[in-house]
Write a protein that holds these residues in place. Sequence first.
Motif, PDB file in Angstrom:
ATOM      1  N   LEU A  48       0.826  -1.201   0.000  1.00  0.00           N
ATOM      2  CA  LEU A  48       0.000   0.000   0.000  1.00  0.00           C
ATOM      3  C   LEU A  48       0.866   1.258   0.000  1.00  0.00           C
ATOM      4  CD1 LEU A  48      -2.855   1.220   0.159  1.00  0.00           C
ATOM      5  CD2 LEU A  48      -2.662   1.146   2.649  1.00  0.00           C
ATOM      6  N   GLY A  49       1.888   1.278   0.861  1.00  0.00           N
ATOM      7  CA  GLY A  49       2.740   2.461   0.937  1.00  0.00           C
ATOM      8  C   GLY A  49       3.506   2.718  -0.345  1.00  0.00           C
ATOM      9  N   SER A  50       4.031   1.645  -0.967  1.00  0.00           N
ATOM     10  CA  SER A  50       4.829   1.822  -2.178  1.00  0.00           C
ATOM     11  C   SER A  50       3.971   2.134  -3.402  1.00  0.00           C
ATOM     12  CB  SER A  50       5.681   0.578  -2.444  1.00  0.00           C
ATOM     13  OG  SER A  50       4.872  -0.579  -2.540  1.00  0.00           O
ATOM     14  N   ALA A  90      -4.933   7.103   2.314  1.00  0.00           N
ATOM     15  CA  ALA A  90      -4.213   5.848   2.545  1.00  0.00           C
ATOM     16  C   ALA A  90      -4.317   5.431   4.001  1.00  0.00           C
ATOM     17  CB  ALA A  90      -2.742   6.009   2.159  1.00  0.00           C
ATOM     18  N   GLY A  91      -4.389   6.424   4.896  1.00  0.00           N
ATOM     19  CA  GLY A  91      -4.482   6.139   6.324  1.00  0.00           C
ATOM     20  C   GLY A  91      -5.731   5.362   6.690  1.00  0.00           C
ATOM     21  N   TYR A  92      -6.835   5.629   6.008  1.00  0.00           N
ATOM     22  CA  TYR A  92      -8.079   4.915   6.311  1.00  0.00           C
ATOM     23  C   TYR A  92      -7.985   3.443   5.897  1.00  0.00           C
ATOM     24  CZ  TYR A  92     -10.067   9.559   7.002  1.00  0.00           C
ATOM     25  OH  TYR A  92     -10.312  10.837   7.448  1.00  0.00           O
ATOM     26  N   VAL A  93      -7.345   3.200   4.757  1.00  0.00           N
ATOM     27  CA  VAL A  93      -7.169   1.816   4.317  1.00  0.00           C
ATOM     28  C   VAL A  93      -6.248   1.075   5.281  1.00  0.00           C
ATOM     29  CG1 VAL A  93      -6.424   0.315   2.433  1.00  0.00           C
ATOM     30  CG2 VAL A  93      -7.504   2.510   1.922  1.00  0.00           C
ATOM     31  N   SER A  94      -5.124   1.708   5.610  1.00  0.00           N
ATOM     32  CA  SER A  94      -4.171   1.096   6.534  1.00  0.00           C
ATOM     33  C   SER A  94      -4.816   0.845   7.891  1.00  0.00           C
ATOM     34  CB  SER A  94      -2.956   2.019   6.694  1.00  0.00           C
ATOM     35  OG  SER A  94      -2.063   1.525   7.659  1.00  0.00           O
ATOM     36  N   SER A 133       3.990   3.072  16.260  1.00  0.00           N
ATOM     37  CA  SER A 133       3.497   4.270  15.582  1.00  0.00           C
ATOM     38  C   SER A 133       4.534   4.778  14.594  1.00  0.00           C
ATOM     39  CB  SER A 133       3.175   5.369  16.609  1.00  0.00           C
ATOM     40  OG  SER A 133       2.128   4.974  17.463  1.00  0.00           O
ATOM     41  N   GLY A 134       5.801   4.856  15.034  1.00  0.00           N
ATOM     42  CA  GLY A 134       6.867   5.306  14.148  1.00  0.00           C
ATOM     43  C   GLY A 134       7.153   4.322  13.038  1.00  0.00           C
ATOM     44  N   GLU A 135       7.221   3.045  13.384  1.00  0.00           N
ATOM     45  CA  GLU A 135       7.513   2.012  12.401  1.00  0.00           C
ATOM     46  C   GLU A 135       6.479   1.991  11.288  1.00  0.00           C
ATOM     47  OE1 GLU A 135       8.746  -2.568  12.985  1.00  0.00           O
ATOM     48  OE2 GLU A 135       6.586  -2.189  13.149  1.00  0.00           O
ATOM     49  N   CYS A 136       5.205   1.963  11.645  1.00  0.00           N
ATOM     50  CA  CYS A 136       4.148   1.833  10.635  1.00  0.00           C
ATOM     51  C   CYS A 136       3.937   3.116   9.846  1.00  0.00           C
ATOM     52  CB  CYS A 136       2.857   1.376  11.299  1.00  0.00           C
ATOM     53  SG  CYS A 136       2.944  -0.324  11.897  1.00  0.00           S
ATOM     54  N   THR A 137       4.284   4.264  10.434  1.00  0.00           N
ATOM     55  CA  THR A 137       4.278   5.501   9.658  1.00  0.00           C
ATOM     56  C   THR A 137       5.309   5.417   8.547  1.00  0.00           C
ATOM     57  OG1 THR A 137       3.515   6.824  11.544  1.00  0.00           O
ATOM     58  CG2 THR A 137       4.613   8.001   9.756  1.00  0.00           C
ATOM     59  N   CYS A 138       6.472   4.854   8.848  1.00  0.00           N
ATOM     60  CA  CYS A 138       7.492   4.628   7.811  1.00  0.00           C
ATOM     61  C   CYS A 138       7.000   3.650   6.759  1.00  0.00           C
ATOM     62  CB  CYS A 138       8.777   4.111   8.445  1.00  0.00           C
ATOM     63  SG  CYS A 138       9.701   5.322   9.398  1.00  0.00           S
ATOM     64  N   PHE A 139       6.328   2.591   7.194  1.00  0.00           N
ATOM     65  CA  PHE A 139       5.816   1.597   6.257  1.00  0.00           C
ATOM     66  C   PHE A 139       4.938   2.253   5.187  1.00  0.00           C
ATOM     67  CE2 PHE A 139       5.821  -2.284   9.366  1.00  0.00           C
ATOM     68  CZ  PHE A 139       7.204  -2.220   9.406  1.00  0.00           C
ATOM     69  N   LEU A 140       4.050   3.134   5.636  1.00  0.00           N
ATOM     70  CA  LEU A 140       3.026   3.685   4.747  1.00  0.00           C
ATOM     71  C   LEU A 140       3.490   4.901   3.965  1.00  0.00           C
ATOM     72  CD1 LEU A 140       0.106   3.446   3.769  1.00  0.00           C
ATOM     73  CD2 LEU A 140      -0.585   4.870   5.705  1.00  0.00           C
ATOM     74  N   TRP A 141       4.351   5.730   4.545  1.00  0.00           N
ATOM     75  CA  TRP A 141       4.593   7.056   3.967  1.00  0.00           C
ATOM     76  C   TRP A 141       5.990   7.267   3.397  1.00  0.00           C
ATOM     77  CZ3 TRP A 141       0.492   9.704   2.833  1.00  0.00           C
ATOM     78  CH2 TRP A 141      -0.673   9.509   3.582  1.00  0.00           C
ATOM     79  N   THR A 142       6.876   6.260   3.436  1.00  0.00           N
ATOM     80  CA  THR A 142       8.233   6.455   2.925  1.00  0.00           C
ATOM     81  C   THR A 142       8.243   6.834   1.446  1.00  0.00           C
ATOM     82  OG1 THR A 142       9.259   4.982   4.557  1.00  0.00           O
ATOM     83  CG2 THR A 142      10.464   5.353   2.513  1.00  0.00           C
ATOM     84  N   SER A 189      -0.162   1.174  15.237  1.00  0.00           N
ATOM     85  CA  SER A 189      -0.090   0.943  13.796  1.00  0.00           C
ATOM     86  C   SER A 189      -1.406   1.244  13.100  1.00  0.00           C
ATOM     87  CB  SER A 189       0.324  -0.511  13.515  1.00  0.00           C
ATOM     88  OG  SER A 189      -0.636  -1.422  14.013  1.00  0.00           O
ATOM     89  N   THR A 190      -2.515   1.183  13.842  1.00  0.00           N
ATOM     90  CA  THR A 190      -3.820   1.455  13.260  1.00  0.00           C
ATOM     91  C   THR A 190      -4.064   2.941  13.083  1.00  0.00           C
ATOM     92  OG1 THR A 190      -4.770  -0.551  14.222  1.00  0.00           O
ATOM     93  CG2 THR A 190      -6.309   1.158  13.548  1.00  0.00           C
ATOM     94  N   PHE A 191      -3.799   3.722  14.107  1.00  0.00           N
ATOM     95  CA  PHE A 191      -4.232   5.118  14.105  1.00  0.00           C
ATOM     96  C   PHE A 191      -3.148   6.135  13.740  1.00  0.00           C
ATOM     97  CE2 PHE A 191      -7.237   2.987  16.980  1.00  0.00           C
ATOM     98  CZ  PHE A 191      -8.424   3.334  16.367  1.00  0.00           C
ATOM     99  N   MET A 192      -1.903   5.893  14.116  1.00  0.00           N
ATOM    100  CA  MET A 192      -0.897   6.940  13.954  1.00  0.00           C
ATOM    101  C   MET A 192      -0.488   7.202  12.504  1.00  0.00           C
ATOM    102  SD  MET A 192      -0.595   8.373  16.824  1.00  0.00           S
ATOM    103  CE  MET A 192      -2.349   7.997  17.042  1.00  0.00           C
ATOM    104  N   PRO A 193      -0.413   6.203  11.612  1.00  0.00           N
ATOM    105  CA  PRO A 193      -0.175   6.540  10.206  1.00  0.00           C
ATOM    106  C   PRO A 193      -1.291   7.402   9.616  1.00  0.00           C
ATOM    107  CG  PRO A 193       0.336   4.241  10.603  1.00  0.00           C
ATOM    108  CD  PRO A 193      -0.354   4.744  11.835  1.00  0.00           C
ATOM    109  N   MET A 194      -2.540   7.147  10.035  1.00  0.00           N
ATOM    110  CA  MET A 194      -3.657   7.952   9.564  1.00  0.00           C
ATOM    111  C   MET A 194      -3.554   9.381  10.091  1.00  0.00           C
ATOM    112  SD  MET A 194      -7.729   7.543  10.343  1.00  0.00           S
ATOM    113  CE  MET A 194      -7.434   8.039  12.046  1.00  0.00           C
ATOM    114  N   VAL A 195      -3.178   9.525  11.380  1.00  0.00           N
ATOM    115  CA  VAL A 195      -2.992  10.857  11.954  1.00  0.00           C
ATOM    116  C   VAL A 195      -1.926  11.620  11.182  1.00  0.00           C
ATOM    117  CG1 VAL A 195      -2.177  12.110  13.995  1.00  0.00           C
ATOM    118  CG2 VAL A 195      -3.791  10.214  14.263  1.00  0.00           C
ATOM    119  N   PHE A 196      -0.826  10.921  10.874  1.00  0.00           N
ATOM    120  CA  PHE A 196       0.221  11.587  10.103  1.00  0.00           C
ATOM    121  C   PHE A 196      -0.286  11.994   8.725  1.00  0.00           C
ATOM    122  CE2 PHE A 196       3.666  11.521   6.983  1.00  0.00           C
ATOM    123  CZ  PHE A 196       4.439  12.546   7.502  1.00  0.00           C
TER     124      PHE A 196
END
Length: 386
Positions: A23-25, A41-45, A216-225, A342-349
């Motif tokens: 999803l992130g890539s 993308a945050g809602y899907v993740s 939160s940090g790890e999954c934000t990297c997963f989705l938004w790198t 991992s559920t909420f923080m990538p969406m917040v970002f």
Amino acid sequence: MGSLLLAVIYLAFISLGLPDSLLGSGWPIMQTDLCVPSSYAGYVSMSISFMTIISALVAPTIIKKVRTQWIVVFSILMTVVGLIGFSCSKSYAMLFIFVVPYGLGAGSVDSALNNYVAKHYSSSVMNFLHCFYGVGAMISPYIMSIALAKARWNEGYRWTAYIQSGIMLICLLSVPLWKRNTAGEDNSERDSAGIREALKIRGVIPTLIAFFAYCSGECTCFLWTSSYFIGTKNTISSETAAAFGSLIFGGLMFGRMISAFVSNKLGDRLLIRIGIVVEAFGILLIFLPFKDYISTAVGFVITGIGMGPVYPAIQHMAPANFGKKNSAAVIGLQMASAYIGSTFMPMVFGHIQQTIGIWIMPVYLTFFAVLNICMLELAYKRIKTK
């Protein structure tokens, strides 16, 4: 026979990592095709993670009734259904139909295999297990990159589904290998503490916050790198950015491989401290305003290396920190905290970057890295004063 079974288990954990970075890539192109803002993308993740939470919570009950090998086979089958569904999706709304098998399958594999390896293998094997998750997560951005260059993002999901199907077939053929280990499984571990008791133990609450911060940090990297490269490096192509989505996963894999060899000598606490220092250096490289993308790419790899040992080490410390009687409940709470992050923080970002700009990502990662180490140090102090 034991070595062959272990190889199958590692392969199954590769299958757990394969869907996580697609999803992130692929999102920078997917959002255009699906006509939605980047933050969506945050809602899907979040939806995938929510399904994973449900799956992880019911997994202990399922494990008591169904052998691990069949849970693994059926769970991988569910992820195949989810991946095929994503590949066929022609609208943003369709994705939410297939997040159900996508997320449920991932949570079941994760819980079942972690439980099985914890019972039958050493802590070194556990570290390598999480390393192989990184292998899967590192491969799929390259699959998506090739799909974007040669076809469309849909094919990235479809090709990954084909690989998952092959892994599922191997796991199905390996069912006889499990019989020797599972024939005498003991399901009598009922004398462990409950969730309420575990929450009252000194040091548990800060540990849960730390676990939340890490994921939160790890999954934000997963989705938004990949999106970070697109948004901050004008010279990079979408295909290259998609491939760079694997950088954090490569770092995680390498960091966990190193930790598997040195964790017994350094100890979990020192390993975590070193890891977070390395992570901070990687985040600094990401933040430095160089025009080229090389330093940023190196920064994401180093950030992943630093993050690598944190997750397995926190889990491994639970029996020593809180007692074997309480470890099962504490680990369960830690997993719940991880999934919340991992559920909420990538969406917040996603919402933050849409308002302020994607450049804010290193600041966001720094906040969670600081929160992580502060809460862990507080937990250590409380554990000492018990």
